[in-house]
Structure formats: C-alpha cells, structure tokens
Design an enzyme around this catalytic site. Structure first.
Site, PDB file in Angstrom:
ATOM      1  N   GLY A   1     126.283  75.420  39.060  1.00  0.00           N
ATOM      2  CA  GLY A   1     126.668  76.008  37.777  1.00  0.00           C
ATOM      3  C   GLY A   1     126.001  75.364  36.580  1.00  0.00           C
ATOM      4  O   GLY A   1     126.565  75.329  35.485  1.00  0.00           O
TER       5      GLY A   1
ATOM      6  N   ASP B   1     122.126  77.300  40.467  1.00  0.00           N
ATOM      7  CA  ASP B   1     122.757  78.399  39.742  1.00  0.00           C
ATOM      8  C   ASP B   1     122.024  79.689  40.088  1.00  0.00           C
ATOM      9  O   ASP B   1     121.031  79.672  40.831  1.00  0.00           O
ATOM     10  CB  ASP B   1     122.757  78.155  38.228  1.00  0.00           C
ATOM     11  CG  ASP B   1     123.984  78.752  37.542  1.00  0.00           C
ATOM     12  OD1 ASP B   1     124.340  79.903  37.857  1.00  0.00           O
ATOM     13  OD2 ASP B   1     124.595  78.072  36.694  1.00  0.00           O
TER      14      ASP B   1
ATOM     15  N   LEU C   1     126.206  81.510  45.346  1.00  0.00           N
ATOM     16  CA  LEU C   1     127.212  80.832  46.155  1.00  0.00           C
ATOM     17  C   LEU C   1     128.374  81.741  46.531  1.00  0.00           C
ATOM     18  O   LEU C   1     129.281  81.321  47.247  1.00  0.00           O
ATOM     19  CB  LEU C   1     127.725  79.594  45.417  1.00  0.00           C
ATOM     20  CG  LEU C   1     126.650  78.545  45.116  1.00  0.00           C
ATOM     21  CD1 LEU C   1     127.252  77.379  44.352  1.00  0.00           C
ATOM     22  CD2 LEU C   1     125.988  78.060  46.398  1.00  0.00           C
TER      23      LEU C   1
ATOM     24  N   GLY D   1     131.562  78.804  38.965  1.00  0.00           N
ATOM     25  CA  GLY D   1     132.737  79.638  39.179  1.00  0.00           C
ATOM     26  C   GLY D   1     132.750  80.812  38.219  1.00  0.00           C
ATOM     27  O   GLY D   1     131.935  80.888  37.295  1.00  0.00           O
TER      28      GLY D   1
ATOM     29  N   TYR E   1     141.906  84.818  40.674  1.00  0.00           N
ATOM     30  CA  TYR E   1     141.410  83.607  40.021  1.00  0.00           C
ATOM     31  C   TYR E   1     142.402  82.455  40.201  1.00  0.00           C
ATOM     32  O   TYR E   1     142.040  81.369  40.682  1.00  0.00           O
ATOM     33  CB  TYR E   1     141.185  83.863  38.532  1.00  0.00           C
ATOM     34  CG  TYR E   1     140.738  82.628  37.788  1.00  0.00           C
ATOM     35  CD1 TYR E   1     139.430  82.185  37.884  1.00  0.00           C
ATOM     36  CD2 TYR E   1     141.633  81.900  37.008  1.00  0.00           C
ATOM     37  CE1 TYR E   1     139.008  81.041  37.222  1.00  0.00           C
ATOM     38  CE2 TYR E   1     141.225  80.758  36.340  1.00  0.00           C
ATOM     39  CZ  TYR E   1     139.910  80.336  36.446  1.00  0.00           C
ATOM     40  OH  TYR E   1     139.514  79.200  35.794  1.00  0.00           O
TER      41      TYR E   1
END
Length: 273
Positions: A8, A32, A42, A71, A164
């Site tokens: 990320g 990323d 990912l 994320g 989430y």
C-alpha cells in the site's frame, strides 16, 4: 540497516510508512497496484503469489520486517473484494513471507486493522469463521449476500460496511491466534496489529472532504482532530524495530480515543472459568 516490505505504498499510511522507514536508513520494498517497486493486486491469489515471489527475490530470502498496510474502505461497491483485499491479502502474503522473516533472526510483522472492528455493530460472525477457516470463495459469497441484506439507504452510502468491519475483526483474530503459534513465536517472528481510527488518508477524504469536522464525525473524536498518516507510520516503525522484542499478538488502537470513548469498560476484561 534493515530491509522491509510494505504494501500500500502508493498513498496514505503505506506511503507515510515507507517515507518514515527510508528516512531512518532502511531499505523499503514497496507493493501496490501502481507507483510501487512491485505491482501486484493483493485481492487475488495470483497477485499475492507474485508479490511474495518478487519480494523474496529482492531480499534474497531474508527479510527483517513486513508492514501489511494495503486495504480498501467500506465505500467499495463489491463487498467480496473488501474481504479478499483486507483479510485474505495480508494473511496469505504474511504466510508466504514468514520463512524469510524467520531467516532474519528477528523478524517483525505488523498489519493494519481498524477500530471499526469494535465500533461498528455489523460484525458477521459467520463471515468471520469463514475467513479464519481460509474459505475465501465462501467468504466472498457470504459478504455479497450480507451486503444485499443491508437496508437500502445504508447500502447506497457504504455498501461494504459490514464486510469492512468484519474483515478487520477477522484480521485481528487471526493476528492474536497466529502470533502465539510455534511457527511464529518460537521462530522469533513477532506479529502485531494497529487499529487506526479516522485518519486523513485519500480513502477517508473521499467521504469527508478535506474540511471535514471531527466533531461531526459518526463516532466520537475525543481529541477533536483527525489522525494523519504519519501518526500510523510512527507506530509501524516502532513495531518493526528489533528492540520491540517482547511484544506479539498485540492490537494497538491509534484512533484518538474513539474506541475508549465508545467502550470504556471493554478492556481489560477478566478471564472467566
């Protein structure tokens, strides 16, 4: 100096963590979808294998630490993708990199959870169990079904809210269970999690705008300010330091006091027989 892999790194907490670690003299391998040393998705099994393979090639099979930061948020329309990216992505990547962390002699791993795991009352227990069992396809189906069952108005605003919060709850459970297993603890690989609250990342600003009012936020903000990515990067650095040798299985809230304000008596809780 150490070699760390960070996911990320294109923006937000991942970018801030990469800057912090590089400024301390460490080698950072960024992952990323774009603007990174390694480009990988990912959210897919293939992307996780690609990322792990390229990380191992770059570090020569010896890695000092991993920060699994990549994320997505609750506004993502596809709840299944939320589960794949937020839970199965970091879990599988860390499993693949564990031998390289053990080879360093003092491997460190930290994942980014969320205080939503304990402040959003929409945790899907069945989805948690599917995730912890490694049943990705079943978890994806369950997440989509749960999203469809949400009230229409809420689904229109945050279609991935339950997925989430549940993905972050399951991730925290995985960290607690895994950190104390012999494959990790007795190999000297320490595993911890950070649970941020409202941090001014591109993900959050897409919902609040740059001038959002902390006192108008849906959850309490006792400090009266939002967090910044650097606030999370500081603790990522601390967990990855070799001196952090007696901390594993911890969930650190870095949320300006939100969880404490909403659940002041939740921790500590006594062991019952």
């Amino acid at each position: 100096m150490a070699t760390f892999a960070i996911t990320g790194t294109a923006s937000g907490m991942g970018a801030a963590s990469a800057v912090t670690l590089a400024a301390a003299g460490h080698t950072v391998i960024g992952v990323d979808l774009h603007d990174a040393d390694i480009l990988a998705d990912l959210g897919t099994a293939e992307g996780r294998e690609t990322a792990a393979g390229e990380i191992l090639a770059r570090c020569g099979g010896r890695l000092d630490g991993v920060a699994a930061i990549a994320g997505v948020g609750p506004s993502l329309p596809d709840a299944a993708a939320v589960m794949s990216i937020n839970y199965f992505g970091p879990v599988r990547l860390l499993e693949l990199l564990r031998p390289a962390l053990a080879a360093s002699g003092a491997g460190r791993a930290v994942v980014i959870g969320s205080n939503s795991a304990t402040t959003v009352p929409m945790i899907d227990d069945e989805l948690v169990e599917l995730a912890l069992a490694g049943e990705e396809e079943a978890a994806r189906e369950r997440a989509r079904a749960a999203a469809e069952a949400m009230p229409a108005g809420l689904r229109a605003m945050v279609p991935g809210l339950s997925a989430y919060a549940t993905s972050k709850f399951a991730l925290a459970r995985w960290v607690r269970r895994t950190a104390v297993s012999p494959e990790w603890a007795r190999q000297g690989v320490l595993l911890n999690a950070i649970a941020p609250g409202a941090v001014r990342t591109p993900l959050m600003l897409g919902s609040t705008g740059p001038d959002g009012d902390p006192d108008a936020f849906p959850t309490p903000m006792p400090l009266g300010v939002f967090g910044e990515p650097e606030d999370i990067a500081f603790w990522v650095h601390q967990f990855l330091r070799p001196e952090a040798r007696f901390t594993t299985g911890a969930i650190l809230y870095v949320d300006g006091g939100t969880d404490a304000a909403m659940r002041p008596d939740a921790q500590p809780s006594p062991l019952t027989l």
